[in-house]
Design an enzyme around this catalytic site. Structure first.
Site, PDB file in Angstrom:
ATOM      1  N   HIS A 116      -4.409  -9.667  10.090  1.00 35.85           N
ATOM      2  CA  HIS A 116      -5.261  -8.894  11.007  1.00 35.85           C
ATOM      3  C   HIS A 116      -6.540  -9.780  11.192  1.00 35.85           C
ATOM      4  O   HIS A 116      -7.553  -9.419  11.752  1.00 35.85           O
ATOM      5  CB  HIS A 116      -5.536  -7.729  10.498  1.00 35.85           C
ATOM      6  CG  HIS A 116      -4.459  -6.860  10.180  1.00 35.85           C
ATOM      7  ND1 HIS A 116      -3.460  -6.523  11.291  1.00 35.85           N
ATOM      8  CD2 HIS A 116      -3.908  -6.063   9.093  1.00 35.85           C
ATOM      9  CE1 HIS A 116      -2.535  -5.967  10.680  1.00 35.85           C
ATOM     10  NE2 HIS A 116      -2.653  -5.579   9.441  1.00 35.85           N
ATOM     11  N   ASN A 157      -3.227   6.452   5.856  1.00 34.37           N
ATOM     12  CA  ASN A 157      -2.284   5.635   6.619  1.00 34.37           C
ATOM     13  C   ASN A 157      -0.815   6.122   6.526  1.00 34.37           C
ATOM     14  O   ASN A 157      -0.052   5.164   6.773  1.00 34.37           O
ATOM     15  CB  ASN A 157      -2.622   4.047   6.364  1.00 34.37           C
ATOM     16  CG  ASN A 157      -2.265   3.295   7.371  1.00 34.37           C
ATOM     17  OD1 ASN A 157      -2.525   3.564   8.292  1.00 34.37           O
ATOM     18  ND2 ASN A 157      -1.917   2.059   7.306  1.00 34.37           N
ATOM     19  N   LYS A 159       0.798  -1.372  -0.133  1.00 34.79           N
ATOM     20  CA  LYS A 159      -0.008   0.054   0.030  1.00 34.79           C
ATOM     21  C   LYS A 159       0.807   1.149  -0.136  1.00 34.79           C
ATOM     22  O   LYS A 159       0.378   2.190  -0.971  1.00 34.79           O
ATOM     23  CB  LYS A 159      -0.916   0.050   1.239  1.00 34.79           C
ATOM     24  CG  LYS A 159      -1.920  -1.168   1.263  1.00 34.79           C
ATOM     25  CD  LYS A 159      -3.024  -0.963   2.433  1.00 34.79           C
ATOM     26  CE  LYS A 159      -2.155  -1.067   3.727  1.00 34.79           C
ATOM     27  NZ  LYS A 159      -1.755  -2.455   3.966  1.00 34.79           N
TER      28      LYS A 159
END
Length: 472
Positions: free
Chosen positions: A194, A147, A124
């Protein structure tokens, strides 16, 4: 939402830190009555709380579970899990929960810059920074946000104006951003990560897929990862929005890909059935590892969806410099390359890194976060000269190696102190031969030994440089 909408509105901000503090300040500035709740009550938290309280914001430390009386809205830090008691109490009381991304989206003005959004398990940050570099090369006012880099709230509520934003979004952030509608978006890849936070792989994928909801121009997917295309098929998008694939192979119509060392576009051309537009050379991608070429194609697809010319893609990729600890060459010592990919904190990232070199002495281990390693080892076994294991969950990798690569020499360092990295480098040097690559791609998180992956990478680089100095 205009300022009168916020005047006197009682908002609870969940969590101090990089998202909570800006959210509290922005909301207070809009006239909301803000209470910040935080689980921690350490020295840093108290310092942060004092700064906010001096501005008239209420802060409750050590009590992140209780819903403040009269709360009309919660704005949460992205990492707070959905099953926390605070959120269960909010649901029972009918109180809406937003993340900082949702707040930023709602606060945009009528002439706000469109968002080009990037998510995925890995790549990302690199993709967003490549995208920002391409947009800048096209002469556009932009920033890498979300982010990464500039806070989204600062980008939306600050004085700076932008033509378009390159937005990195985690699965946590997307979970709490129900009304986000990007101009165009990409899910780079999907792999288990996650799962403890989301509860299942299906829930994790669904949150990633939220990035496609309401896209107006392009939903970009990874041809090699069918799950990303499936998310596009399931998304509710604006009429006319297109599905655009990227591939390391030769592209079909409505795809970007690679032909004879060139990055080419068969999506944003007049006759995509018969024409292709050269965008850049593979050599323009830094570094030109396969997974990084995929990142470059994804960034190029989003930029082209926004109307950026081909020359800007080339110039932006040439100008891009990767962040530290992402397949970063540290040194060549006695014809052995030493590569720092400490950012490879899960098996998917490590697999991409291992696929870039051959033969390899692999340094791995750390906190597994529930991951298994059989598939990674099986795919990479033929490339391995040897393996050095460190960290709390190294036994899981050792057992996978015993099952799928029993002939590969393994050094198991029974240490989790920070000095173990220096020992790992020395053991790797003993295993390596001229022409090999020693690769730090841990496939695990770092917190058992280091504060973060940056510190782990720095320890590796320091140990490699010390070795180089000894052999000079």
């Amino acid at each position: 939402m205009s300022t009168p909408d916020w005047q006197g509105k009682r908002v609870t901000v969940a969590g101090l830190g990089v998202s909570g503090i800006p959210a509290a300040k922005v909301l207070h500035g809009l006239g909301a009555v803000v209470t910040v709740v935080n689980d921690g009550d350490d020295e840093r938290s108290r310092t942060q709380a004092a700064e906010l309280e001096a501005q008239g914001i209420t802060v409750r430390l050590g009590d992140g579970a209780t819903l403040p009386e009269g709360t009309e809205l919660i704005v949460t830090a992205p990492g707070w899990q959905p099953d926390k008691p605070l959120f269960l109490a909010a649901a029972a009381a009918g109180v809406e929960i937003w993340g900082d991304v949702e707040l930023a989206w709602r606060l945009r003005g009528p002439d706000a810059a469109p968002w080009l959004a990037v998510t995925g398990t890995n790549g990302k940050t690199t993709t967003v920074r490549m995208l920002a570099s391409i947009l800048e090369a096209a002469g556009l006012r932009t920033a890498a946000v979300g982010n990464i880099g500039v806070s989204l709230l600062d980008a939306v509520a600050g004085d700076e104006t932008y033509d378009v934003l390159a937005v990195e979004l985690s699965s946590y952030q997307l979970h709490w951003a129900p009304s986000l509608r990007a101009h165009s978006a990409v899910v780079l890849n999907l792999a288990p990560d996650h799962i403890d936070w989301h509860g299942s792989m299906e829930a994790y994928a669904a949150d990633k897929g939220r990035v496609y909801e309401g896209n107006s121009v392009a939903c970009v997917y990874n041809v090699a990862d069918k799950a990303t295309e499936d998310l596009v098929r399931e998304a509710d998008v604006e009429e006319g929005c297109r599905a655009i694939g990227f591939t390391l192979g030769s592209p079909g119509p409505s795809q970007l890909g690679v032909v004879e060392g060139l990055l080419v576009d068969r999506a944003f051309v007049d006759n995509r059935q018969e024409q292709a537009q050269e965008l850049a050379e593979v050599a323009d991608v830094n570094p030109p590892a396969p997974h990084n070429i995929a990142n470059a194609l994804a960034a190029a697809a989003l930029a082209r969806a926004y109307g950026v010319p081909a020359a800007a893609v080339r110039d932006g990729l040439r100008a891009f410099r990767p962040d530290p600890h992402r397949i970063e060459k540290v040194a060549d010592i006695d014809s052995v390359a030493w590569i720092d990919d400490s950012k490879a904190t899960n098996t998917h990232a490590a697999e991409a890194s291992l696929a870039s070199y051959d033969p390899i002495v692999w340094i791995a281990g750390g906190l597994a976060k529930g991951a298994t390693f059989d598939e990674l080892v099986e795919k990479s076994a033929k490339r391995l000269r040897g393996v050095v294991l460190v960290g709390a969950d190294r036994a899981l990798i050792r057992e996978a190696l015993a099952r799928h690569a029993p002939e590969v020499p393994v050094v198991d360092l029974d240490r989790t102190d920070t000095g173990a990295m220096s020992a790992a480098v020395r053991e790797a040097a003993q295993l390596a031969r001229p022409g090999d690559t020693v690769l730090l791609a841990p496939a695990c998180a770092s917190m058992d030994m280091f504060a973060n992956y940056n510190k782990r990478g720095e320890a590796f680089a320091d140990a490699v440089r010390a070795l180089a100095a000894e052999r000079a």
